[in-house]
Scaffold this active site. Structure first.
Site, PDB file in Angstrom:
ATOM      1  N   CYS A 122       0.815  -1.224   0.000  1.00 33.53           N
ATOM      2  CA  CYS A 122       0.000   0.000   0.000  1.00 33.53           C
ATOM      3  C   CYS A 122       0.844   1.267   0.000  1.00 33.53           C
ATOM      4  O   CYS A 122       0.312   2.362  -0.222  1.00 33.53           O
ATOM      5  CB  CYS A 122      -0.917   0.014   1.222  1.00 33.53           C
ATOM      6  SG  CYS A 122      -1.752  -1.550   1.532  1.00 33.53           S
ATOM      7  N   HIS A 161      -8.986   3.821  -1.505  1.00 34.17           N
ATOM      8  CA  HIS A 161      -7.653   3.232  -1.354  1.00 34.17           C
ATOM      9  C   HIS A 161      -7.293   2.360  -2.556  1.00 34.17           C
ATOM     10  O   HIS A 161      -7.292   1.140  -2.468  1.00 34.17           O
ATOM     11  CB  HIS A 161      -7.612   2.407  -0.063  1.00 34.17           C
ATOM     12  CG  HIS A 161      -6.287   1.802   0.251  1.00 34.17           C
ATOM     13  ND1 HIS A 161      -5.083   2.329  -0.176  1.00 34.17           N
ATOM     14  CD2 HIS A 161      -5.960   0.681   0.962  1.00 34.17           C
ATOM     15  CE1 HIS A 161      -4.087   1.569   0.264  1.00 34.17           C
ATOM     16  NE2 HIS A 161      -4.598   0.562   0.942  1.00 34.17           N
TER      17      HIS A 161
END
Length: 418
Positions: free
Chosen positions: A111, A360
Site C-alpha cells: 500500500c 484506497h
C-alpha cells in the site's frame, strides 16, 4: 571510524544527510504539480486511462507552462492487483501518456508503493540524477470477485503464518485495535469518530469514492467485519491513479514563483508479519520514518498545519497519531474525541477524506496523499481548505507496517483559502 571523524548513519535515509549535519552537495527538491483521477469503481476505465487522467491533471496543475518532454525520470507505484501487466507496468503507463524513452522504474511496497515512488523521485532530484521527475501510482481493484480481491490484498501480508492460515488484513488490524483497547482503554466510539470525521471531509472532496457524511450512530451500528472493527472502520477497495511532479532547485523557477519544498523525507521497514513484532499498539516503521523526516526538515510535529495519514482502518489513524508524535502513546482516543484533528481543529488530519472516504487504490494511495498536500499548500482545496497552511505531512504504510514513508512539504508564503 575509530577517531570519530565520520559518524555512521543508522537510518534508511542516510543518502540524504548525517543527522544534525546536512550534506552540502544535496540539492533542494520541490513539488510543482500533482493531480489524480477520481477514486471509485470505473468498469469503463483501464489502468492506463486512469493514469492518463491523473497525469494530465498533474501537468495542468503546474502554475507556469510545463512540457512533459522535460521529464527525466519516472517512478510508478503499483501492486498489480488482479495480475494485470505485472511486468513492465511502469513503462506501460508512461508510454501511454507519451513519455517514450523516459527511464521508468516500477515501485512495489504494498500500500506504500507510490509513497516510495515519490521518495525515489525526490532522491533522483536531490542527487542530481534528474531535474524533473514524475512519481505516480495506479490500481484497478473493483473488477474481481470478493474472493479474488481478498487474495490480492493478502499478498502483502506475511504468507506462511498469516495469509495461508486464513488471516485477513481486517483481522490483523482488529488484533491491533484489540491490543490498543486493552492497553489504553481506547473505545469503539473513538474508532467510529475517525470514520465520522473522514466522511465529513470526503463529502467535500469531488474525487472521493465514499463522498457522503455519516453519523456517529451509523458508524457505531454497522455490521462487524473483524471484531472490534465494523464496516465503517474499514476503507473501500478502489480504482484510481495519482501523479506528482518533483523538480530541482535549479529549474523550479521555470515552473512557479511560489514553490513547495520537499522539506523532509523519511522511510522505515519492519517485519512483514504482525506476529513477528514486539508491539501490536504501534507501527515502528512509521515512527522511524517520522523521526527521520522531522530531523531532515528541522521541525517538530507541533509545526505541522495538516497531515494525511494512512487510515486503511480506523485504528490505523489512531496509531498514526501516536507514531507520528501528534500525541503520546495511549492518547490517540482522547485526541480524536477532542476535535483537534477535525477540519478547523489544531491539526486537521485527512482533509481529503483519507483512505476511509476518499478511497484506497493501493498503488495510487501515497501519491494521492501528496495531491492533497499540494492542493492545501496551494490554497486550492475548496471547501476543505485549511486556513493559511505553511507545512503539511503525508504518511503512507505498506501492509500492516512492513514499510512506511513520510514526507514533509513546506511553503514559505502564507496560503489563503480561495
Amino acid at each position: 571510524m575509530s577517531n570519530g571523524s565520520i559518524q555512521r548513519v543508522r537510518t534508511v535515509d542516510e543518502i540524504y544527510f548525517i543527522p544534525g549535519r546536512p550534506f552540502s552537495c544535496m540539492r533542494d527538491a520541490y513539488l510543482v504539480g500533482a493531480g489524480q483521477s477520481a477514486y471509485g469503481a470505473f468498469p469503463e476505465e483501464s489502468y492506463r486511462s486512469l493514469f492518463r487522467t491523473a497525469f494530465d491533471a498533474a501537468v495542468d496543475s503546474v502554475p507556469d507552462e510545463f512540457d512533459a518532454d522535460e521529464i527525466d525520470e519516472a517512478f510508478i507505484g503499483t501492486l498489480g492487483v488482479g495480475g494485470r501487466q505485472l511486468g513492465l507496468s511502469g513503462p506501460a503507463v508512461t508510454e501511454h501518456v507519451g513519455l517514450d524513452g523516459v527511464p521508468c522504474t516500477r515501485v512495489e511496497n504494498a500500500c506504500a508503493a507510490s509513497g516510495f515512488a515519490v521518495r525515489q523521485a525526490v532522491q533522483a532530484v536531490k542527487s542530481g540524477m534528474a531535474d524533473v521527475a514524475l512519481a505516480g501510482g495506479f490500481e484497478v481493484m473493483t473488477d474481481m470477485s470478493s474472493d479474488a480481491t481478498k487474495y490480492w490484498l493478502g499478498v502483502s501480508g506475511e504468507t506462511e503464518w498469516e495469509r495461508l492460515s486464513g488471516t485477513t488484513f481486517s483481522g490483523v488490524y482488529a488484533q491491533m485495535a484489540s491490543a490498543h483497547m486493552n492497553e489504553y482503554g481506547t473505545t469503539r466510539e473513538q474508532l467510529s469518530r475517525v470514520a465520522v470525521k473522514n466522511h465529513a471531509n470526503g463529502a467535500k472532496n469531488p474525487h472521493a469514492q465514499l463522498g457522503f457524511e455519516c453519523s456517529l450512530e451509523d458508524a457505531q451500528s454497522a455490521p462487524v467485519v473483524a471484531d472490534p472493527l465494523n464496516l465503517y472502520h474499514c476503507c473501500p477497495t478502489s480504482d484510481g491513479a495519482a501523479c506528482a511532479l518533483i523538480v530541482s532547485e535549479d529549474v523550479v523557477d521555470d515552473y512557479t514563483d511560489d514553490p513547495i519544498r520537499v522539506a523532509g523525507v523519511g522511510a522505515g521497514s519492519d517485519s512483514v508479519g504482525l506476529f513477528q513484532r514486539d508491539t501490536y499498539t504501534g507501527v515502528p516503521a512509521s515512527r522511524r520514518a517520522a523521526e527521520t523526516a522531522y530531523e531532515m526538515a528541522d521541525i517538530d510535529p507541533a509545526d505541522l498545519d495538516f497531515a494525511e495519514v494512512h487510515d486503511c482502518f480506523a485504528i490505523a489513524e489512531l496509531l498514526a497519531y501516536e507514531d507520528l508524535g501528534f500525541c503520546e502513546p495511549g492518547e490517540a482516543g482522547d485526541l480524536i474525541e477532542s476535535g483537534a484533528t477535525e477540519l478547523g481543529g489544531d491539526l486537521p488530519v485527512n482533509t481529503s477524506g483519507g483512505l476511509k472516504s476518499k478511497g484506497h487504490p493501493i498503488g495510487a494511495t501515497g501519491a494521492g496523499q501528496v495531491v492533497e498536500a499540494f492542493k492545501q499548500l496551494s490554497g486550492k482545496a475548496g471547501e476543505r481548505q485549511v486556513e493559511t497552511p505553511t507545512r503539511g505531512l503525508t504518511h503512507n504504510v505498506g501492509g500492516s507496517g512492513g514499510a512506511a514513508v513520510v514526507h514533509v512539504f513546506e511553503r514559505q508564503q502564507e496560503v489563503s483559502a480561495r
